[in-house]
Design a protein around this motif. Sequence first.
Motif, PDB file in Angstrom:
ATOM      1  N   ALA A 122       0.818  -1.211   0.000  1.00 44.68           N
ATOM      2  CA  ALA A 122       0.000   0.000   0.000  1.00 44.68           C
ATOM      3  C   ALA A 122       0.856   1.266   0.000  1.00 44.68           C
TER       4      ALA A 122
ATOM      5  N   SER B  18       1.321   4.044  -2.980  1.00 45.63           N
ATOM      6  CA  SER B  18       1.061   5.454  -2.717  1.00 45.63           C
ATOM      7  C   SER B  18       2.237   6.322  -3.157  1.00 45.63           C
TER       8      SER B  18
ATOM      9  N   ASP C  21      -6.623  -3.316  -7.618  1.00 41.37           N
ATOM     10  CA  ASP C  21      -6.250  -3.958  -6.372  1.00 41.37           C
ATOM     11  C   ASP C  21      -6.674  -5.419  -6.475  1.00 41.37           C
TER      12      ASP C  21
ATOM     13  N   PRO D 182      -1.243  -9.183  -0.880  1.00 43.48           N
ATOM     14  CA  PRO D 182      -1.400  -7.852  -1.480  1.00 43.48           C
ATOM     15  C   PRO D 182      -0.766  -7.769  -2.866  1.00 43.48           C
TER      16      PRO D 182
ATOM     17  N   GLN E 204      -1.167  -5.077  -6.356  1.00 44.08           N
ATOM     18  CA  GLN E 204      -1.821  -3.947  -7.018  1.00 44.08           C
ATOM     19  C   GLN E 204      -1.077  -3.592  -8.311  1.00 44.08           C
TER      20      GLN E 204
END
Length: 537
Positions: free
Chosen positions: A421, A425, A443, A457, A459
């Motif tokens: 994450a 960002s 995502d 995770p 993305q």
Amino acid sequence: MRWNVFIMLGLLMSGTILAQNGGINMKKKYANQLPTGIRGDAQVAYQGKSIDQMIYEFMAEEGIPGMTLAIVQAPYIPRVVGYGTTNIENGDLASIKTLWPIGPISQGYAAVAAMQLYEKGKLELKAPISKYLKEIPTAWKEITVFELMQHSTGIADYRAQEGFDASKTYTPAQLIATVASIPLAFKNGTDVKQSATNFLLLTEVIEATSKMSYNDFVKKNQIDYIGLTETYFGADLPKVKQEEVAVGKVHELFKHDKLYINAAETTVGYQDKGYQLVKVAPLSGSTMKGFSDIWSSAEDVSHWDIALAGSILIAKPENRALIYAPTKLANGKTVPAMAGWQFYKHKGLMDIKGSAPGHSAFLSRFTDASELVCVTLLANKEGVDLTNLARRVAAAFDSGKMGTGTNDDQLYTYESQFSVAETMSRLEQNIKAMNIPIFAKFDHGKNAEEVGLDLLPNQVIVFGAPKVGTKLMQDNPSISIELPLKISVWQDQKGSVWLTFPQLEKMAADYEMQNNPIIEKMQDLLENLVARSSSVY
């Protein structure tokens, strides 16, 4: 920039070719006698490429004249190799004793010096620097010695000030004066931003507490103490025995003077100026004190690196843990960096890297007891990120533990210091800062959760400049299937976080667009984005 240079001739020496010329029969003949699986892969190849082949290809792509590699499998240094030339004009060969400016790796030596004084009871890490330095700005008086090492001071970097020239000689007082009136970028102890001024001040503290010059203290307690014979401060380079050879001439002194046999010669540094390598004025011997002031061979850097592992340089493990672990700030924030070192999710991995005028330097340490592999790469071209190459070199010793887990011939893969994450960002912020449109974000982890499946995770961000992409499609409309650009950020089973994108130049060959300057620039853009988005420094 991507280049095609004479370096590719070195492929003729690669381990891949040697293996094809008889190595298979020998392997069968001695299969029951040769050890396997003890400390990595003895054939030092990764994904079908020998280390030599990987390095020669990288040097050709990046336009690097010369490089030295050293590998540690503690406590051994099983491989030190020179590639290419240290001086384009004369064609001097890079060797195991070639001296390179090691740039920001120099911070490691300053941090060790400070910890040695701390262990002797001469230096308090949590004391304000005003206890040791009297002539400093009022705004700096409460900054601690440890905050200098953390780069958590907010003090401006003298390198960024107008008129600074690394080839010129400055006194510490002159450099400090250039930033003394600049307000702190943040309250000390609340954030981290690398500044050469921090380590200049640290060397001043070291001199005040040791009652010795900084150079003499490091030489006595590190360089001489562990027997580094090819490590010098820039100010001491005139002592190095090296022959001045005019263009077109050959070395002669070694025939008459034994000191010139396999001599430790310094390099010439270069920058890329519009597809041309331009010689860079050498770093002044006394400039960038404590931050980028040491010249060394790759083997000596590796020797020093091995000494970091135990109590040889810093006696107590709790003290070593202070500088070989992420910075924990008083406000609760943790930053995966300390004293120039950066730390990753891969257990025990840390690296320290950067540029000096005309040069690039890299040192990674896989310190987990199951690995103990370190890679040193020193090159005479400025601004080259050696991280991806070094990771593949390390993986050649044990691809199961240190590899990226991807096909590195088809994908460019780079480990992040942050979570998926946070990495995404940072990546998004950097893309927006360059005014590049972002078209979509996916995502995959969230999508998997919505259909009742588990996925670590993962993305993807999709972005690009239509004006640039259109030019490629005008040349070959079918390349539209590859556009716009995309970068994937994902976490593996071991907890490491990676950024990945297709190797555009490899992809371009499928569309007969090899050496297209637009694709070369796009590759460089993606590599820079990935590096900046995944690193503290």
